[in-house]
Design an enzyme around this catalytic site. Structure first.
Site, PDB file in Angstrom:
ATOM      1  N   LYS A  22      -9.662  -1.060   5.123  1.00  0.00           N
ATOM      2  CA  LYS A  22      -8.870   0.051   4.585  1.00  0.00           C
ATOM      3  C   LYS A  22      -8.143  -0.367   3.312  1.00  0.00           C
ATOM      4  O   LYS A  22      -8.110   0.368   2.316  1.00  0.00           O
ATOM      5  CB  LYS A  22      -7.847   0.523   5.615  1.00  0.00           C
ATOM      6  CG  LYS A  22      -6.896   1.598   5.100  1.00  0.00           C
ATOM      7  CD  LYS A  22      -5.766   1.873   6.055  1.00  0.00           C
ATOM      8  CE  LYS A  22      -4.672   0.825   5.942  1.00  0.00           C
ATOM      9  NZ  LYS A  22      -3.420   1.321   5.373  1.00  0.00           N
ATOM     10  N   ASN A  23      -7.548  -1.560   3.328  1.00  0.00           N
ATOM     11  CA  ASN A  23      -6.751  -1.999   2.191  1.00  0.00           C
ATOM     12  C   ASN A  23      -7.591  -2.362   0.978  1.00  0.00           C
ATOM     13  O   ASN A  23      -7.057  -2.544  -0.121  1.00  0.00           O
ATOM     14  CB  ASN A  23      -5.867  -3.185   2.594  1.00  0.00           C
ATOM     15  CG  ASN A  23      -4.759  -2.776   3.545  1.00  0.00           C
ATOM     16  OD1 ASN A  23      -4.398  -1.607   3.629  1.00  0.00           O
ATOM     17  ND2 ASN A  23      -4.218  -3.741   4.277  1.00  0.00           N
ATOM     18  N   CYS A 121       9.902   3.510   3.297  1.00  0.00           N
ATOM     19  CA  CYS A 121       8.800   3.240   4.224  1.00  0.00           C
ATOM     20  C   CYS A 121       9.396   2.659   5.492  1.00  0.00           C
ATOM     21  O   CYS A 121      10.431   1.990   5.445  1.00  0.00           O
ATOM     22  CB  CYS A 121       7.813   2.264   3.589  1.00  0.00           C
ATOM     23  SG  CYS A 121       6.454   1.793   4.661  1.00  0.00           S
ATOM     24  N   ARG A 126       9.771  -1.536  -0.279  1.00  0.00           N
ATOM     25  CA  ARG A 126       8.518  -1.699  -1.016  1.00  0.00           C
ATOM     26  C   ARG A 126       8.584  -0.993  -2.386  1.00  0.00           C
ATOM     27  O   ARG A 126       7.856  -0.045  -2.653  1.00  0.00           O
ATOM     28  CB  ARG A 126       7.343  -1.149  -0.195  1.00  0.00           C
ATOM     29  CG  ARG A 126       7.273  -1.771   1.175  1.00  0.00           C
ATOM     30  CD  ARG A 126       6.264  -1.092   2.072  1.00  0.00           C
ATOM     31  NE  ARG A 126       4.921  -1.509   1.807  1.00  0.00           N
ATOM     32  CZ  ARG A 126       3.862  -1.104   2.515  1.00  0.00           C
ATOM     33  NH1 ARG A 126       4.035  -0.283   3.524  1.00  0.00           N
ATOM     34  NH2 ARG A 126       2.668  -1.506   2.214  1.00  0.00           N
ATOM     35  N   ASP A 310       0.464  -8.194   8.096  1.00  0.00           N
ATOM     36  CA  ASP A 310      -0.171  -7.103   8.838  1.00  0.00           C
ATOM     37  C   ASP A 310      -0.684  -7.536  10.213  1.00  0.00           C
ATOM     38  O   ASP A 310      -1.193  -6.705  10.967  1.00  0.00           O
ATOM     39  CB  ASP A 310      -1.325  -6.509   8.023  1.00  0.00           C
ATOM     40  CG  ASP A 310      -0.835  -5.519   6.978  1.00  0.00           C
ATOM     41  OD1 ASP A 310       0.368  -5.215   6.960  1.00  0.00           O
ATOM     42  OD2 ASP A 310      -1.660  -5.047   6.172  1.00  0.00           O
ATOM     43  N   ARG A 402      -4.390   5.984  11.036  1.00  0.00           N
ATOM     44  CA  ARG A 402      -4.331   5.626   9.617  1.00  0.00           C
ATOM     45  C   ARG A 402      -5.149   4.372   9.319  1.00  0.00           C
ATOM     46  O   ARG A 402      -5.606   4.197   8.190  1.00  0.00           O
ATOM     47  CB  ARG A 402      -2.882   5.391   9.177  1.00  0.00           C
ATOM     48  CG  ARG A 402      -2.011   6.629   9.101  1.00  0.00           C
ATOM     49  CD  ARG A 402      -0.635   6.277   8.553  1.00  0.00           C
ATOM     50  NE  ARG A 402      -0.765   5.474   7.336  1.00  0.00           N
ATOM     51  CZ  ARG A 402      -0.103   4.343   7.099  1.00  0.00           C
ATOM     52  NH1 ARG A 402       0.756   3.880   7.999  1.00  0.00           N
ATOM     53  NH2 ARG A 402      -0.271   3.683   5.988  1.00  0.00           N
TER      54      ARG A 402
END
Length: 423
Positions: A22-23, A121, A126, A310, A402
């Site tokens: 995803k990233n 967030c 961030r 993560d 997500r």
């Protein structure tokens, strides 16, 4: 709102296909704005964040053709023949911070961009200051007004030597894309080294950009007047890989992570070895199993190639059922321990001291009603539920959607008792 119900205590055994990252996919999709020719991306995961980026790009005039190929591997062709709108509205940007990645490409391609500030967030502030100062170094004029970044570069961007004050993946990606269409040479020092950044750079090179130092902390970009289209396969998701590896370890199982890239996960493999988790590279991916028991370890998150933030929540969930004590230290985001109260509800023993959490392993966790607070926290609760006795119900699963493609199906195929309850 959907929920996920898990009845724990079953070792995971079987194959789990690893999706595209995803990233990596999100900045690659934004890169389509840099050219009027088609950009085709393969191994695209089916995720809520991918859909959000598609909505944002469509608003800029990007034509999107998406298909699901055999084996669940997604494919999308993005064509930005003409940029019809350079405004990225708050209603879309607020759903996903990665939306800010359209700022550099829009500015480089059209000389103008209005992008909503992403705001706060759940896991920290961030800020986007590094994005702004970097683009200003390339000659852009940026004004913050009414919650938007109003950027102008009517005469185009010009190469510059930029030293990031701290490592930022998003800022590196934004500047990397912008510099690809800037006049002259740009040097990005103290750049992020994540595999997803390298994947973007590799794609940009295939589109005609000239980039040296890919995979290092110093990137040198020689801009081009225009870029061409290309086809590019997204790298495997190292965070998904690490998550399922820890799920196998937490349940005492053995899984084969198909298509996984062991090299991108070196810090995780090195950290989990002393915990009793074994990794074996194969010609199909990476085999993971728990050897003899599970032992406490100390982990500190760091920018790549260090242990990824993560995966911090997941390793904490794993350590709740390990022998002995573990110290988990978070150095990237200030609010990334919000999963702790939920793990405590399941019987975990965790004490937070500032940026560190002391985890004392318990004999077993007990299923409970828990609530997801962010993407990675939510999946840590899935891991805890898989290892717990009894039934766990996870609320707010839209966080999971997500970033994890077909999570319930992948885990169920390996013997987990897990189901989505639609309400």
């Amino acid at each position: 709102m959907d929920k996920i119900r898990i009845r724990g205590g079953r070792p995971l055994k079987g194959d789990i296909p690893i999706s595209g990252a995803k990233n990596a996919a999100l900045p690659l999709m934004a890169a389509a704005l840099l050219t009027d020719q088609p950009l085709t991306l393969t191994r695209l995961p089916d995720l809520a964040d991918i859909a959000t980026m598609g909505t944002l790009l469509a608003g800029h005039g990007v034509e999107i053709e998406r298909v699901r190929s055999e084996g669940g591997q997604g494919r999308v062709t993005l064509t930005a023949k003409q940029i019809t709108d350079t405004r990225a509205p708050y209603d879309v940007v607020r759903k996903m911070r990665a939306s800010v990645l359209v700022l550099g490409p829009l500015l480089a391609r059209t000389g103008t961009a209005e992008v909503s500030l992403p705001g706060g967030c759940a896991i920290g502030t961030r800020p986007v200051d590094l994005h702004i100062t970097g683009l200003e170094a390339l000659g852009a004029k940026i004004e913050l007004k009414d919650g938007y970044m109003h950027a102008r570069a009517p005469n185009g961007l010009v190469g510059a030597h930029i030293v990031f004050s701290k490592v930022s993946v998003g800022a590196t990606e934004n500047l990397l894309m912008a510099a690809s269409l800037a006049r002259g040479e740009t040097v990005l020092a103290n750049a992020a080294r994540e595999p997803e950044v390298a994947d973007l750079a590799t794609c940009l090179v295939a589109m005609g950009a000239e980039i040296d130092g890919i995979g290092t902390s110093t990137l040198t970009i020689r801009g081009r007047d225009r870029l061409n289209g290309t086809q590019h396969a997204i790298v495997p998701d190292r965070i998904e890989t690490g998550t399922y590896a820890m799920a196998a370890a937490a349940t005492g199982g053995s899984v084969h992570l198909l298509g996984a890239d062991a090299q991108a996960l070196t810090a995780v493999i090195d950290a989990l070895g002393p915990a009793g988790v074994t990794f074996t590279a194969t010609n199909r991916g990476l085999k993971v199993e728990r050897a003899n028991g599970l032992h406490g370890i100390d982990v500190m998150t760091e920018p790549y190639p260090g242990f990824p933030t993560d995966l911090q929540a997941q390793v904490m969930a794993l350590m709740t059922v390990a022998e002995g004590a573990s110290l988990i230290t978070e150095t990237i985001f200030e609010n990334r321990f919000m999963h702790v109260p939920e793990l405590l509800r399941m019987g975990a023993s965790i004490t937070v001291h500032g940026a560190s959490a002391l985890v004392r392993g318990v004999d077993h966790l007990t299923g409970a009603q828990v609530m997801a607070t962010d993407l990675r926290a939510s999946v840590s609760l899935v891991l805890a539920g898989l290892a717990a006795s009894g039934e766990t119900t996870l609320n707010r699963v839209y966080h999971l959607d997500r970033g994890y493609e077909a999570l319930e199906q992948k885990l169920a195929a390996c013997g987990a008792d897990i189901e989505r309850v639609r309400e």
